[in-house]
Write a protein that holds these residues in place. Structure first.
Motif, PDB file in Angstrom:
ATOM      1  N   ASP A  62      -3.366   1.678  -5.123  1.00  0.00           N
ATOM      2  CA  ASP A  62      -3.450   3.128  -5.300  1.00  0.00           C
ATOM      3  C   ASP A  62      -2.914   3.809  -4.040  1.00  0.00           C
ATOM      4  O   ASP A  62      -3.388   3.567  -2.929  1.00  0.00           O
ATOM      5  N   ALA A  63      -1.916   4.688  -4.244  1.00  0.00           N
ATOM      6  CA  ALA A  63      -1.314   5.422  -3.121  1.00  0.00           C
ATOM      7  C   ALA A  63      -1.363   6.907  -3.434  1.00  0.00           C
ATOM      8  O   ALA A  63      -0.369   7.542  -3.779  1.00  0.00           O
ATOM      9  N   GLY A  64      -2.565   7.467  -3.340  1.00  0.00           N
ATOM     10  CA  GLY A  64      -2.723   8.884  -3.627  1.00  0.00           C
ATOM     11  C   GLY A  64      -2.599   9.165  -5.112  1.00  0.00           C
ATOM     12  O   GLY A  64      -3.374   8.670  -5.932  1.00  0.00           O
ATOM     13  N   ASP A  65      -1.577   9.965  -5.486  1.00  0.00           N
ATOM     14  CA  ASP A  65      -1.374  10.328  -6.887  1.00  0.00           C
ATOM     15  C   ASP A  65      -0.572   9.282  -7.652  1.00  0.00           C
ATOM     16  O   ASP A  65      -0.321   9.461  -8.852  1.00  0.00           O
ATOM     17  N   VAL A  66      -0.141   8.223  -7.003  1.00  0.00           N
ATOM     18  CA  VAL A  66       0.706   7.209  -7.625  1.00  0.00           C
ATOM     19  C   VAL A  66      -0.031   5.868  -7.620  1.00  0.00           C
ATOM     20  O   VAL A  66      -0.637   5.490  -6.610  1.00  0.00           O
ATOM     21  N   THR A  67       0.043   5.162  -8.740  1.00  0.00           N
ATOM     22  CA  THR A  67      -0.493   3.806  -8.845  1.00  0.00           C
ATOM     23  C   THR A  67       0.675   2.836  -8.869  1.00  0.00           C
ATOM     24  O   THR A  67       1.568   2.954  -9.726  1.00  0.00           O
TER      25      THR A  67
ATOM     26  N   ILE B  30      -4.898  -1.514   7.291  1.00  0.00           N
ATOM     27  CA  ILE B  30      -4.620  -0.063   7.378  1.00  0.00           C
ATOM     28  C   ILE B  30      -3.127   0.220   7.566  1.00  0.00           C
ATOM     29  O   ILE B  30      -2.748   1.333   7.939  1.00  0.00           O
ATOM     30  N   ARG B  31      -2.289  -0.773   7.295  1.00  0.00           N
ATOM     31  CA  ARG B  31      -0.854  -0.589   7.499  1.00  0.00           C
ATOM     32  C   ARG B  31      -0.216   0.104   6.286  1.00  0.00           C
ATOM     33  O   ARG B  31      -0.733   0.049   5.173  1.00  0.00           O
ATOM     34  N   ALA B  32       0.915   0.717   6.530  1.00  0.00           N
ATOM     35  CA  ALA B  32       1.659   1.363   5.441  1.00  0.00           C
ATOM     36  C   ALA B  32       2.482   0.317   4.705  1.00  0.00           C
ATOM     37  O   ALA B  32       2.861  -0.725   5.259  1.00  0.00           O
ATOM     38  N   ILE B  33       2.733   0.577   3.445  1.00  0.00           N
ATOM     39  CA  ILE B  33       3.592  -0.296   2.646  1.00  0.00           C
ATOM     40  C   ILE B  33       4.877   0.459   2.325  1.00  0.00           C
ATOM     41  O   ILE B  33       4.899   1.693   2.233  1.00  0.00           O
ATOM     42  N   GLU B  34       5.938  -0.293   2.140  1.00  0.00           N
ATOM     43  CA  GLU B  34       7.260   0.283   1.835  1.00  0.00           C
ATOM     44  C   GLU B  34       7.711  -0.296   0.509  1.00  0.00           C
ATOM     45  O   GLU B  34       7.871  -1.511   0.369  1.00  0.00           O
ATOM     46  N   CYS B  35       7.951   0.571  -0.464  1.00  0.00           N
ATOM     47  CA  CYS B  35       8.293   0.153  -1.817  1.00  0.00           C
ATOM     48  C   CYS B  35       9.692   0.624  -2.188  1.00  0.00           C
ATOM     49  O   CYS B  35      10.118   1.721  -1.798  1.00  0.00           O
ATOM     50  N   ALA B  36      10.379  -0.226  -2.950  1.00  0.00           N
ATOM     51  CA  ALA B  36      11.720   0.115  -3.425  1.00  0.00           C
ATOM     52  C   ALA B  36      11.619   1.139  -4.547  1.00  0.00           C
ATOM     53  O   ALA B  36      10.613   1.182  -5.269  1.00  0.00           O
ATOM     54  N   PRO B  37      12.650   1.982  -4.719  1.00  0.00           N
ATOM     55  CA  PRO B  37      12.626   2.951  -5.825  1.00  0.00           C
ATOM     56  C   PRO B  37      12.553   2.226  -7.157  1.00  0.00           C
ATOM     57  O   PRO B  37      13.334   1.291  -7.413  1.00  0.00           O
ATOM     58  N   PRO B  38      11.651   2.590  -8.029  1.00  0.00           N
ATOM     59  CA  PRO B  38      11.517   1.887  -9.314  1.00  0.00           C
ATOM     60  C   PRO B  38      12.642   2.235 -10.275  1.00  0.00           C
ATOM     61  O   PRO B  38      13.274   3.291 -10.174  1.00  0.00           O
ATOM     62  N   ALA B  39      12.909   1.332 -11.227  1.00  0.00           N
ATOM     63  CA  ALA B  39      13.917   1.607 -12.252  1.00  0.00           C
ATOM     64  C   ALA B  39      13.462   2.721 -13.182  1.00  0.00           C
ATOM     65  O   ALA B  39      14.241   3.577 -13.595  1.00  0.00           O
ATOM     66  N   THR B  40      12.189   2.724 -13.527  1.00  0.00           N
ATOM     67  CA  THR B  40      11.594   3.778 -14.357  1.00  0.00           C
ATOM     68  C   THR B  40      10.367   4.313 -13.646  1.00  0.00           C
ATOM     69  O   THR B  40       9.614   3.561 -13.020  1.00  0.00           O
ATOM     70  N   ASP B  41      10.188   5.600 -13.747  1.00  0.00           N
ATOM     71  CA  ASP B  41       9.088   6.247 -13.046  1.00  0.00           C
ATOM     72  C   ASP B  41       8.496   7.301 -13.973  1.00  0.00           C
ATOM     73  O   ASP B  41       9.143   8.294 -14.304  1.00  0.00           O
ATOM     74  N   ASP B  42       7.270   7.036 -14.441  1.00  0.00           N
ATOM     75  CA  ASP B  42       6.614   8.007 -15.309  1.00  0.00           C
ATOM     76  C   ASP B  42       5.764   8.992 -14.529  1.00  0.00           C
ATOM     77  O   ASP B  42       5.088   9.836 -15.117  1.00  0.00           O
ATOM     78  N   GLY B  43       5.798   8.860 -13.193  1.00  0.00           N
ATOM     79  CA  GLY B  43       5.085   9.813 -12.366  1.00  0.00           C
ATOM     80  C   GLY B  43       3.715   9.364 -11.943  1.00  0.00           C
ATOM     81  O   GLY B  43       3.290   9.588 -10.813  1.00  0.00           O
ATOM     82  N   ALA B  44       2.966   8.680 -12.819  1.00  0.00           N
ATOM     83  CA  ALA B  44       1.597   8.274 -12.499  1.00  0.00           C
ATOM     84  C   ALA B  44       1.531   6.821 -12.078  1.00  0.00           C
ATOM     85  O   ALA B  44       0.814   6.468 -11.138  1.00  0.00           O
ATOM     86  N   THR B  45       2.294   5.963 -12.752  1.00  0.00           N
ATOM     87  CA  THR B  45       2.281   4.529 -12.451  1.00  0.00           C
ATOM     88  C   THR B  45       3.720   4.042 -12.332  1.00  0.00           C
ATOM     89  O   THR B  45       4.546   4.319 -13.215  1.00  0.00           O
ATOM     90  N   ILE B  46       4.014   3.304 -11.276  1.00  0.00           N
ATOM     91  CA  ILE B  46       5.343   2.732 -11.076  1.00  0.00           C
ATOM     92  C   ILE B  46       5.203   1.235 -10.863  1.00  0.00           C
ATOM     93  O   ILE B  46       4.199   0.766 -10.319  1.00  0.00           O
ATOM     94  N   THR B  47       6.210   0.508 -11.316  1.00  0.00           N
ATOM     95  CA  THR B  47       6.253  -0.943 -11.132  1.00  0.00           C
ATOM     96  C   THR B  47       7.455  -1.258 -10.270  1.00  0.00           C
ATOM     97  O   THR B  47       8.604  -1.019 -10.674  1.00  0.00           O
TER      98      THR B  47
END
Length: 262
Positions: A156-161, A200-217
């Motif tokens: 969970d990263a705030g408003d994005v799962t 407590i470290r930050a994570i870095e994620c690649a831009p997803p192929a599809t993004d519905d706004g609430a959950t990204i894979t």
């Protein structure tokens, strides 16, 4: 000599002196006396004398004007003034077909050396075609701070799962059985392991192929470590793709009987 003769001689003498005085006056009036300064140079241009049609030739015949030999008539009426463009500017006009932009090029100065052949001269309008569209800018990875690990494959990263891509992880309430037949909470222990990795470290994620706004894979990293590869290598996840790197990590976890392979 008589008195009458002397009077005539005296009269002629006075007359000669008077004529000489008048001649000397005219001579002095027509000559510029030197003043010690050089006179300014005067440019004299010889003007051609107009040819008179009634002038006599040496043969005594009158000169006749030369008649034109059947030359076509030329219209010397003034032409309408055309709108001229300055040499330093070029006027752009839109192509009616929509393929580009019509540009009237300004005349270029000829800088070709004398020993070289001059190149072709562009005459008329030039069609300026639009260039190819710029390539899309690649999306940059996004960083997430102060994340919360919900289970071994969900963050969970705030408003994005965020769902970790290419792996299958146990649910939080799942129970596994080891080789000795003893049950143990594999889902809870897998989540704890991922929490210890991230802390407590930050994570870095690649831009997803599809993004519905609430959950990204998508795939994510913690520093230089790929989370999916780390989970498979520790035995807390199984790969869902034929990625060689994930397959190698799975084989290493099975051989060491780590995590779900105990």
């Amino acid at each position: 000599m008589t008195a009458e003769s002397r009077r005539h001689v005296r009269f002629f003498g006075y007359l000669i002196v008077a004529i000489g005085a008048v001649a000397l006056f005219w001579l002095l009036a027509g000559i510029d006396l030197p003043t010690g300064e050089a006179p300014d140079a005067v440019e004299v241009t010889a003007m051609p004398e107009p040819v008179r049609q009634d002038a006599q030739e040496p043969t005594g015949q009158a000169v006749r004007p030369t008649e034109p030999a059947n030359e076509p008539s030329v219209d010397v009426s003034p032409e309408p003034e055309a709108k001229t463009e300055s040499a330093g500017t070029a006027t752009a006009r839109t192509d009616p077909a929509g393929a580009g932009e019509m540009v009237v090029l300004a005349p270029a100065r000829n800088v070709t050396p004398r020993e070289m052949t001059q190149g072709p001269v562009v005459v008329g309008r030039t069609l300026r075609l639009p260039g190819p569209p710029p390539p899309p800018k690649p999306k940059r990875p996004k960083r997430f701070f102060r994340v919360i690990v919900s289970d071994a494959g969900t963050i969970d990263a705030g408003d994005v799962t965020i769902k970790i891509a290419d792996v299958e992880t146990p649910e939080l309430n799942r129970t596994c059985t080891d080789a000795k037949g003893k049950d143990w909470p594999c889902g809870l222990i897998a989540r704890t392991a991922l929490r210890r990795l991230i802390r407590i470290r930050a994570i870095e994620c690649a831009p997803p192929a599809t993004d519905d706004g609430a959950t990204i894979t998508t795939s994510c990293k913690v520093g230089p470590l790929d989370i999916a590869t780390w989970l498979v290598g520790r035995g807390w996840a199984k790969p869902t793709t034929d990625d060689p790197q994930l397959a190698k990590a799975r084989d290493a976890a099975k051989a060491a009987k780590r995590g779900l392979w105990r």
